[in-house]
Design an enzyme around this catalytic site. Structure first.
Site, mmCIF file in Angstrom:
data_model
loop_
_atom_site.group_PDB
_atom_site.id
_atom_site.type_symbol
_atom_site.label_atom_id
_atom_site.label_comp_id
_atom_site.label_asym_id
_atom_site.label_seq_id
_atom_site.Cartn_x
_atom_site.Cartn_y
_atom_site.Cartn_z
ATOM 1 N N PHE A 236 0.823 -1.221 0.000
ATOM 2 C CA PHE A 236 0.000 0.000 0.000
ATOM 3 C C PHE A 236 0.851 1.263 0.000
ATOM 4 C CE2 PHE A 236 -2.088 -3.312 2.614
ATOM 5 C CZ PHE A 236 -2.997 -3.731 1.678
ATOM 6 N N ARG A 626 -7.754 -0.475 -20.845
ATOM 7 C CA ARG A 626 -7.819 -1.919 -21.102
ATOM 8 C C ARG A 626 -7.569 -2.677 -19.794
ATOM 9 N NH1 ARG A 626 -6.999 -4.831 -25.713
ATOM 10 N NH2 ARG A 626 -5.778 -3.248 -26.792
ATOM 11 N N LEU A 628 -6.434 -6.068 -18.280
ATOM 12 C CA LEU A 628 -5.693 -7.244 -18.736
ATOM 13 C C LEU A 628 -6.226 -8.532 -18.129
ATOM 14 C CD1 LEU A 628 -1.983 -6.013 -18.819
ATOM 15 C CD2 LEU A 628 -3.672 -6.065 -20.653
ATOM 16 N N ASN A 629 -6.782 -8.444 -16.936
ATOM 17 C CA ASN A 629 -7.358 -9.630 -16.307
ATOM 18 C C ASN A 629 -8.535 -9.171 -15.446
ATOM 19 O OD1 ASN A 629 -7.990 -11.674 -14.371
ATOM 20 N ND2 ASN A 629 -5.981 -12.612 -14.684
ATOM 21 N N LYS A 698 -4.542 1.737 -18.156
ATOM 22 C CA LYS A 698 -4.387 2.925 -17.316
ATOM 23 C C LYS A 698 -4.021 2.578 -15.870
ATOM 24 C CE LYS A 698 -8.317 5.228 -18.513
ATOM 25 N NZ LYS A 698 -9.177 6.401 -18.807
ATOM 26 N N GLY A 699 -4.309 1.383 -15.437
ATOM 27 C CA GLY A 699 -3.952 1.015 -14.068
ATOM 28 C C GLY A 699 -5.110 1.211 -13.110
ATOM 29 N N GLU A 702 -5.119 2.089 -7.452
ATOM 30 C CA GLU A 702 -5.483 3.046 -6.418
ATOM 31 C C GLU A 702 -6.875 3.634 -6.582
ATOM 32 O OE1 GLU A 702 -1.789 4.966 -7.436
ATOM 33 O OE2 GLU A 702 -1.223 5.022 -5.326
#
Ligand code: MOS
Length: 735
Positions: A236, A626, A628-629, A698-699, A702
């Site tokens: 974290f 996108r 990915l999983n 983009k992730g 958080e």
């Protein structure tokens, strides 16, 4: 050749490839690793918050059973501070002088044959102090403050004129407390010197940074330092530094000439590896009667350690959250005798969004418009500061899909209008615009004689699925089954990757892996094209695809050969390629870099008699580009929402205002959500691959946390009519 354009395997909710290792106890978490001949260390920490050590007597400790050494500021050589990392911070070296800067500062390290002996002997170290009156809060006139520490303060238009022109204004102060990251896995460092070669197993999110720091602090070349962090029991953000205890363990190993292992205790975790710093924020909003925002002013003050910087621009996100002509955001940090803060999942944004999105709810009430409608009317269709189109933005879809799934349209407008027995029921929402952190990355992909492939990177899997998504990506791009791809991560000897942090690793490292795969396929193609024995001899590259564990003629899968066959015929045990990714420069492309977006819709039940808050429903919709999983991404967002529930109603690191001692530094006293506190969480992804990322990612590390606290606080207001502007929302505020 195959490209990242076409990724049907990706996005599939594949189980974690490292799951079996974890559930069978075979994944080496940092504190699980042991080396032959290792000694054990235990810390002695300051019992005052400010002042000097006047006497430090180690005689008894040195005579205790099994003790090998006691390190103090008298024994530790003068060490340089580590280099500034790309996060702009590096802790000061430990045990350099007699000064005490915070309660819980390391003052000695005892090394012994066993952990128990080290712990027992640590209690025998006698420290005399000359205490000084500590600075512990914002309002202390002695406190040193820094304005605009990162140069991120922003001014757009004329905020005073904007406020003056508003029909309705909100002016409110919000406070957020210290929160502690509290990864379940205790942080641990195992350091071993062999001559000038140093090997360190560390609980870090960033092996390459720890290597760089240790090389500089101990004056050895980076190539002779190896840092391993293949698994981590949560981070974290706590693992984004080479902390003083890491440096002490390395120094101790050098002193005793044996590997030294140091595992922090839970209370030591509260003072040694950072925390989300507390802050005070004032937000002023102005809107015209038709609910158009005309002014946003957001000021923050947060607490900072005396000699250890931290990046925490609470207010900066408010400059880009909404279309608004007149904006001021300004951040200030005040130095105090507190343990060093550090990023804690969505640093700054977790706190800043709570203030802004609470104020938006207050504005909606003042305007008598629906809170969701207020956000839609002020949606930033283009980047509000740059005026450029976003590289991607599905925030409107987040709102629409979330409202539909949650049933927002059935929410009564008036607060305190639904009850279920003695429970008052309320609903609130919040929007999230999260920035996108980008860093360069390298990666290597290798095909081996058995026909499989390996991904190699110093980047690590904080627990969120990096092993899995890189394995999926490589399998897809090389046309291999998942079982034939392995990812080796978390080893600084492998190609350098940025931190598992800032929600940025998947895009950076994934793009580097994609580049490596492309280069590798290019090299394999060269081998077969010029090889008369290959069924692909003379093929046009455009006609060759990676499929079936090798290279195949497009549209004619019978014609081709496996990687194993290619390597065997060419007498090669393996063939590898290095790949790289660099951060996009979207403004050069005429667009503004977009991070993730999201919307949370929360329902709470508040016991009218007892003030208890129960979060009964949360619907979350995320635009992470996108995905990915689907499975690991969803888990990550669920974890973020749970962290947000903790921030909203539980988490509070309490510092004694006189002594500076943390009063609740245990899991018994520091409350976090447990299963009974977490309802079923509804998480949906929307959006498109982002144009500014090679992979479109983009992730989502958080974004899931941000906004939850505001959505819950807004729901509490809707349930009770009570506006709580101070986190956590505890029952005393509601009685
Ligand atoms: Mo995170 S706070 O970027 O580990």
């Amino acid at each position: 050749m195959s490209t990242a354009e076409d990724l049907p395997v990706l996005g599939a909710p594949v189980d974690r490839v490292d799951g079996p290792l974890k559930v069978t106890g075979q994944a080496p978490y940092p504190s699980d690793v042991d080396l032959p001949g290792q000694a054990h260390a235990a810390l002695v920490q300051s019992t005052i918050a400010a002042g000097r050590i006047t006497d430090l007597d180690t005689t008894e400790a040195e005579k205790a059973p099994g003790v090998l050494a006691v390190l103090t500021h008298h024994t530790v050589p003068r060490l340089p501070r580590g280099p500034m990392t790309s996060l702009g911070v590096s802790p000061p070296a430990p045990l350099q002088d007699d000064r005490i800067r915070h309660h819980g500062q390391h003052v000695a390290l005892v090394v012994a044959e066993s952990r128990e002996q080290a712990t027992a002997a640590a209690r025998l170290v006698r420290v005399e102090y000359a205490p000084a009156d500590p600075v512990l809060d914002f309002d202390d006139p002695r406190a040193v403050s820094v304005d605009d520490p990162w140069g991120l303060d922003s001014h757009r238009g004329d905020v005073d004129a904007g406020l003056a022109s508003a029909d309705v204004t909100v002016d409110a102060v919000y406070t957020t407390p210290d929160n502690t990251n509290n990864p379940l896995g205790l942080f641990s460092t195992l350091a071993a010197w062999e001559g000038e070669r140093l090997t360190v197993y560390d609980a870090t999110q960033w092996p390459a940074m720890v290597r760089e720091t240790l090389a500089e602090v101990f004056g050895v070349p980076e190539v002779s330092v190896r840092v391993l962090s293949p698994f981590l029991g949560g981070g974290f953000g706590a693992g984004l530094r080479a902390w003083p205890h890491v440096i002490l363990a390395v120094q101790a190993a050098r002193d005793v000439g044996r590997p030294v292992k140091l595992v922090l205790t839970r209370p030591q975790m509260f003072t040694s590896v950072g925390h989300r710093p507390k802050g005070v924020q004032r937000v002023r909003l102005g809107a015209t009667a038709d609910a158009t925002l005309v002014a946003i002013e957001h000021h923050s003050t947060s607490l900072l350690a005396v000699e250890d910087d931290d990046y925490e621009p609470f207010a900066a996100g408010s400059a880009v959250a909404y279309a608004c002509p007149h904006v001021v955001t300004a951040d200030r940090q005040v130095r105090a005798n507190v343990p060093a803060p550090v990023s804690m999942r969505a640093p700054a944004h977790a706190q800043g969004n709570f203030a802004l999105e609470s104020a938006m709810d207050e504005l909606a009430c003042a305007l008598d418009v629906d809170p969701l409608e207020l956000r839609l009317r002020n949606h930033a269709d283009v980047h509000p500061a740059l005026g450029l189109p976003w590289s991607s933005n599905a925030l409107r879809e987040c709102y629409a899909v979330g409202a539909e799934r949650f049933g927002w349209s059935r929410r009564p407008a008036r607060p305190r209008s639904r009850r279920d027995g003695h429970w008052l029921v309320g609903q609130g929402m919040a929007g999230v615009s999260y920035p996108w952190y980008q860093a360069p990355s390298l990666a290597r992909v290798t095909v081996t004689a058995d026909g499989g492939a390996t991904v190699a990177s110093s980047g690590m899997d904080i627990g969120t699925g990096t092993y899995t998504v890189l394995t999926q990506l490589c399998a897809h791009l090389l046309g291999l089954p998942l079982e034939q791809v392995r990812s080796d991560l978390g080893d600084s000897d492998l190609p350098e990757a940025p931190q598992a942090g800032g929600s940025g690793l998947t895009s950076a490292l994934g793009s580097a892996v994609a580049d490596a795969c492309e280069r590798l396929l290019g090299a394999l193609l060269e081998l077969v094209r010029d090889d008369p024995e290959s069924p692909l001899h003379g093929s046009d590259p455009e006609d060759v695809v990676a499929a079936g564990g090798g290279l195949r003629r497009r549209g004619d899968p019978g014609r081709g050969e496996t990687y194993a066959a290619i390597l065997a015929r060419h007498g090669r045990p393996q063939l590898g390629a290095d790949g790289a990714s660099t951060p996009a420069q979207p403004t050069e492309l005429g667009m503004a870099l977009a991070g993730a977006f999201g919307a949370h819709f929360a329902e709470v039940r508040v016991d009218e008699d007892l003030g208890l808050v129960r979060v009964s429903r949360v619907t979350t919709v995320i635009d992470g580009g996108r995905i990915l999983n689907e499975k690991t991404a969803r888990s990550q967002v669920i974890g973020g929402v749970i962290g947000g529930i903790g921030m909203a109603v539980f988490e509070d690191t309490i510092t004694d205002p006189t002594t500076g001692r943390i009063a609740n530094a245990t899991f018994g006293d520091y409350l976090v959500p447990v299963h009974a506190d977490v309802p079923d969480l509804d998480v949906t992804f929307v959006g498109e691959p982002d144009r500014a990322s090679a992979l479109g990612v983009k992730g989502v590390g958080e974004v899931g946390l941000v906004g939850v606290a505001a959505a819950i606080a807004n729901a509490v207001h809707h349930a009770t009519g009570v506006r709580v502007r101070s986190l956590p929302i505890t029952l005393d505020a509601l009685l």
